[in-house]
Design a protein around this motif. Structure first.
Motif, PDB file in Angstrom:
ATOM      1  N   GLY A   1       0.804  -1.216   0.000  1.00 26.26           N
ATOM      2  CA  GLY A   1       0.000   0.000   0.000  1.00 26.26           C
ATOM      3  C   GLY A   1       0.837   1.266   0.000  1.00 26.26           C
TER       4      GLY A   1
ATOM      5  N   ALA B   1       4.421   3.265 -10.471  1.00 29.81           N
ATOM      6  CA  ALA B   1       4.325   2.419 -11.663  1.00 29.81           C
ATOM      7  C   ALA B   1       4.143   0.961 -11.273  1.00 29.81           C
ATOM      8  CB  ALA B   1       5.577   2.583 -12.522  1.00 29.81           C
TER       9      ALA B   1
ATOM     10  N   ALA C   1       2.657  -0.652  -8.344  1.00 35.63           N
ATOM     11  CA  ALA C   1       1.345  -1.097  -7.867  1.00 35.63           C
ATOM     12  C   ALA C   1       0.618   0.105  -7.304  1.00 35.63           C
ATOM     13  CB  ALA C   1       1.483  -2.164  -6.792  1.00 35.63           C
ATOM     14  N   SER C   2      -0.475   0.496  -7.959  1.00 40.78           N
ATOM     15  CA  SER C   2      -1.119   1.721  -7.542  1.00 40.78           C
ATOM     16  C   SER C   2      -2.521   1.840  -8.111  1.00 40.78           C
ATOM     17  CB  SER C   2      -0.258   2.893  -8.024  1.00 40.78           C
ATOM     18  OG  SER C   2      -0.673   4.064  -7.402  1.00 40.78           O
ATOM     19  N   THR C   3      -3.324   2.709  -7.507  1.00 39.62           N
ATOM     20  CA  THR C   3      -4.629   2.996  -8.086  1.00 39.62           C
ATOM     21  C   THR C   3      -4.748   4.458  -8.485  1.00 39.62           C
ATOM     22  OG1 THR C   3      -5.465   3.368  -5.875  1.00 39.62           O
ATOM     23  CG2 THR C   3      -5.850   1.206  -6.798  1.00 39.62           C
TER      24      THR C   3
ATOM     25  N   TYR D   1       1.416   6.609 -11.842  1.00 38.45           N
ATOM     26  CA  TYR D   1       0.422   5.592 -12.213  1.00 38.45           C
ATOM     27  C   TYR D   1      -0.190   5.941 -13.560  1.00 38.45           C
ATOM     28  CZ  TYR D   1      -4.333   3.727 -12.411  1.00 38.45           C
ATOM     29  OH  TYR D   1      -5.510   3.160 -12.821  1.00 38.45           O
TER      30      TYR D   1
ATOM     31  N   LEU E   1       0.039   3.845 -16.998  1.00 41.23           N
ATOM     32  CA  LEU E   1      -1.215   3.253 -17.460  1.00 41.23           C
ATOM     33  C   LEU E   1      -1.476   3.610 -18.922  1.00 41.23           C
ATOM     34  CD1 LEU E   1      -3.766   1.699 -16.674  1.00 41.23           C
ATOM     35  CD2 LEU E   1      -4.822   3.886 -16.151  1.00 41.23           C
TER      36      LEU E   1
END
Lengths: 358, 282
Positions: free
Chosen positions: B145, B223, B225-227, B232, B236
């Motif tokens: 996280g 880059a 792990a992210s929302t 990000y 994406l």
């Protein structure tokens, strides 16, 4: 340095850098030297073998051209390079072909339909064993990839929507490491990562691509204009590919030099590579690939794919409907905008392999 | 200086430039870069009007405007602002934690010879480990996280900031310490009254230098792990070669980084005027 020489050299520098950025190939013209690219994936390992073993050179020479097959370490980068005009062809999935080169205005033809994923992509839950349990979870996957598409198709089957869960974009390189942490409870990924993650204790594969067979297709895509101007390029590639397919299909047991070479190149052994092939529906026989291309089901698949891409806003700028990018299929059938056809499923060259006309 | 013209030569290295000359000289490389882009973009679009690699300026402006003002279809957020807030939050916490570590460890290492002997080689060694390479271990320790993203920034910046602060403490003239000691100051008073006041401006400098790797680690962390976040978004949309979003985002990051740097600099000049008495500074 006077101001004059300064501005002169600045102009030269400007010209040089502009030239670097200018388009490189993809020109409508007759040429003799071609470059295609591929990246590591079970169904594309033959491309490396075709280059290494000299099969490519053999067929290229027959048609009086040269074809260089280049391996690129990053899948998305290889497609981007093709889209930017750096390569004449590139291995990619049907979905990525529609969203990257085709939506980017590069008219692209599916030259060789190599295989479809038949279990190579899957959803794994930690501690739960039903797909519906995914509701409310954070799901780690490479966003906007075929994994994301698989998830969307899976959710349809249990009446869930993407809004019912949180998608966490996670790099494929870090997927296995991510899965080992307690806060990651569900992932969508592809092989060989999938089998590695499935092997962890209390991990359950709740959905895989064998439940949507023929929707995740691995294809050698080539520039339509280049192909039209240089049919020899298409013929040489197809001839070399089916040579390798014949070799692979014949190999069984431990005496498998071609498969072993591909296994080694992908960082596994023969057993590991065969295990991956088991969840990959390879079209060793060109007749099967031609039949697949002519099947109406392909049109339905591409309809799903276009809808998925449109829902996620990646069907190109100003795309106001899933029909924005047109597609052509065998027998004159089309899907979407017929004035903007940028993706073509054309079995002509594979048919030549069937007819022994290469 | 045979045959040379000393007056013009001198002008090269000593000339005082007027403000307008300085500005226009500074603008030249930018103008050249933009012109090269415009030409390249034009050439590519002659070939393929839908070219994605080098979109025209108008299209980038539209894409940026849309990111800034049109709520996202899926989340309803204004993506540019939510990305910026997320990223600046991570960067801020990361740099703040790194600064805290740098001050405490830096003073200890610089001021207490025993601590220096035991910790300086360790910090020096740690500062050489590229944090990205031990990412799987960081995941296990800090999870996937926010914590692991902030820790990546801390690990990437704290060691070098610590080293430069320790050096700043070591550089305090010995006489000052001795003088304070003769006046009866104990170790705590020495730190409080002699050491700390002198290293605050050095801390600001260390933060400004630390921000460079901090941005790099922030983008890498996002880059992986992210929302959400600037990094990000870039990684994406890279999946479909949306350079019309990527290029404005990169410019936006550059602008944010530059502004942060100038703000810290201005703060230092204002708060620690004595530290900026001589010489030009960047």
């Amino acid at each position: 340095m006077t101001l004059k020489t300064l501005s002169k050299s600045a102009l030269v520098a400007l010209g040089l850098s502009a030239a670097c950025l200018a388009p490189i190939s993809a020109q409508a013209e007759k040429k003799t030297d071609f470059k295609v690219c591929w990246s590591i994936y079970v169904g594309w390992m033959p491309w490396g073998y075709i280059q290494e073993s000299g099969i490519m050179d053999l067929h290229a020479k027959k048609y009086g051209i040269t074809v260089e097959i280049v391996q690129i370490n990053d899948y998305v980068e290889s497609i981007n390079q093709y889209t930017a005009g750096e390569y004449d062809g590139c291995s990619m999935t049907n979905m990525d072909a529609l969203s990257i080169p085709s939506a980017g205005g590069i008219d692209t033809t599916a030259l060789i339909i190599g295989d479809f994923s038949n279990g190579n992509d899957g959803i794994v839950l930690k501690g739960k064993d039903a797909l519906a349990d995914i509701k409310g979870q954070s799901v780690n996957l490479v966003e906007l990839s075929v994994s994301h598409y698989l998830l969307a198709r899976a959710l349809d089957t249990v009446d869930l929507k993407e809004a019912d869960l949180t998608v966490v974009n996670t790099s494929d390189a870090d997927m296995v490491a991510a899965y080992t942490t307690p806060d990651v409870t569900s992932v969508v990924t592809w092989n060989p990562l999938l089998s590695e993650i499935e092997a962890f204790p209390d991990s359950h594969k709740v959905f895989d691509s064998s439940e949507i067979p023929g929707e995740i297709i691995d294809i050698m895509m080539v520039n339509t204009e280049t192909l039209a101007d240089n049919p020899e390029f298409g013929k040489a590639l197809v001839a070399a590919w089916y040579d390798a397919m014949t070799l692979m299909a014949k190999e069984t047991g431990d005496e498998a030099p071609a498969r072993s070479a591909m296994a080694e190149a992908s960082g596994t052994d023969l057993a590991g590579y065969n295990a991956q092939l088991a969840t990959t529906q390879m079209f060793y026989d060109p007749a099967d690939a031609v039949a697949f291309a002519k099947d109406e089901k392909l049109i339905d698949t591409m309809k799903f794919v276009a809808q998925f891409l449109f829902d996620h806003g990646i069907l190109g700028d100003g795309a106001d409907s899933p029909d924005a990018v047109g597609m052509a299929f065998p027998g004159g059938k089309t899907l979407g905008d017929t004035d903007n056809i940028k993706l073509r499923f054309d079995p002509t060259y594979m048919q030549m392999a069937v007819d022994g006309a290469l | 200086m045979r045959g040379g013209r000393p007056d013009t030569l001198m002008a090269v290295t000593h000339g005082k430039l007027t403000r307008s000359t300085r500005l226009s000289l500074g603008a030249i490389p930018f103008v050249l870069l933009i012109a090269a882009y415009a030409v390249g973009s034009h050439l590519r679009r002659l070939e393929n009007p839908a070219d994605k690699l080098l979109p025209p300026f108008g299209k980038m402006a539209d894409a940026f405007w849309e990111m800034a003002t049109v709520p996202d279809k899926r989340s309803g957020d204004l993506l540019l602002w939510s990305d910026t807030a997320l990223s600046l939050g991570r960067l801020g916490v990361g740099i703040a934690v790194a600064a805290l570590i740098a001050v405490s460890l830096g003073v200890l290492i610089g001021f207490v010879p025993r601590v220096r002997a035991s910790l300086a080689p360790f910090v020096a060694a740690i500062s050489l480990i590229p944090p990205i390479t031990i990412l799987p271990i960081l995941f296990i320790i800090f999870g996937l996280g926010e914590l692991s993203k902030v820790m990546l920034i801390v690990l990437g910046t704290a060691p070098i900031m610590t080293r430069s602060l320790a050096q700043a403490v070591i550089d305090i003239p010995r006489e000052q310490i001795i003088k304070a000691e003769t006046l009866g100051a104990g170790p705590w008073q020495l730190v409080q009254r002699v050491v700390l006041p002198q290293i605050w401006p050095k801390l600001v400098t260390a933060m400004r230098l630390g921000l460079v790797p901090a941005w790099i680690f922030l983008i890498s962390a996002e880059a992986i792990a992210s929302t959400g976040g600037l990094g990000y978004r870039i990684f994406l949309v890279r999946r479909y070669l949306a350079m019309d979003i990527i290029i404005p985002y990169v410019l936006w990051i550059t602008l944010l980084a530059y502004t942060l740097d100038r703000l810290l600099h201005a703060f230092s000049r204002r708060a620690f005027r004595w530290a900026h008495l001589e010489g030009d500074s960047l």
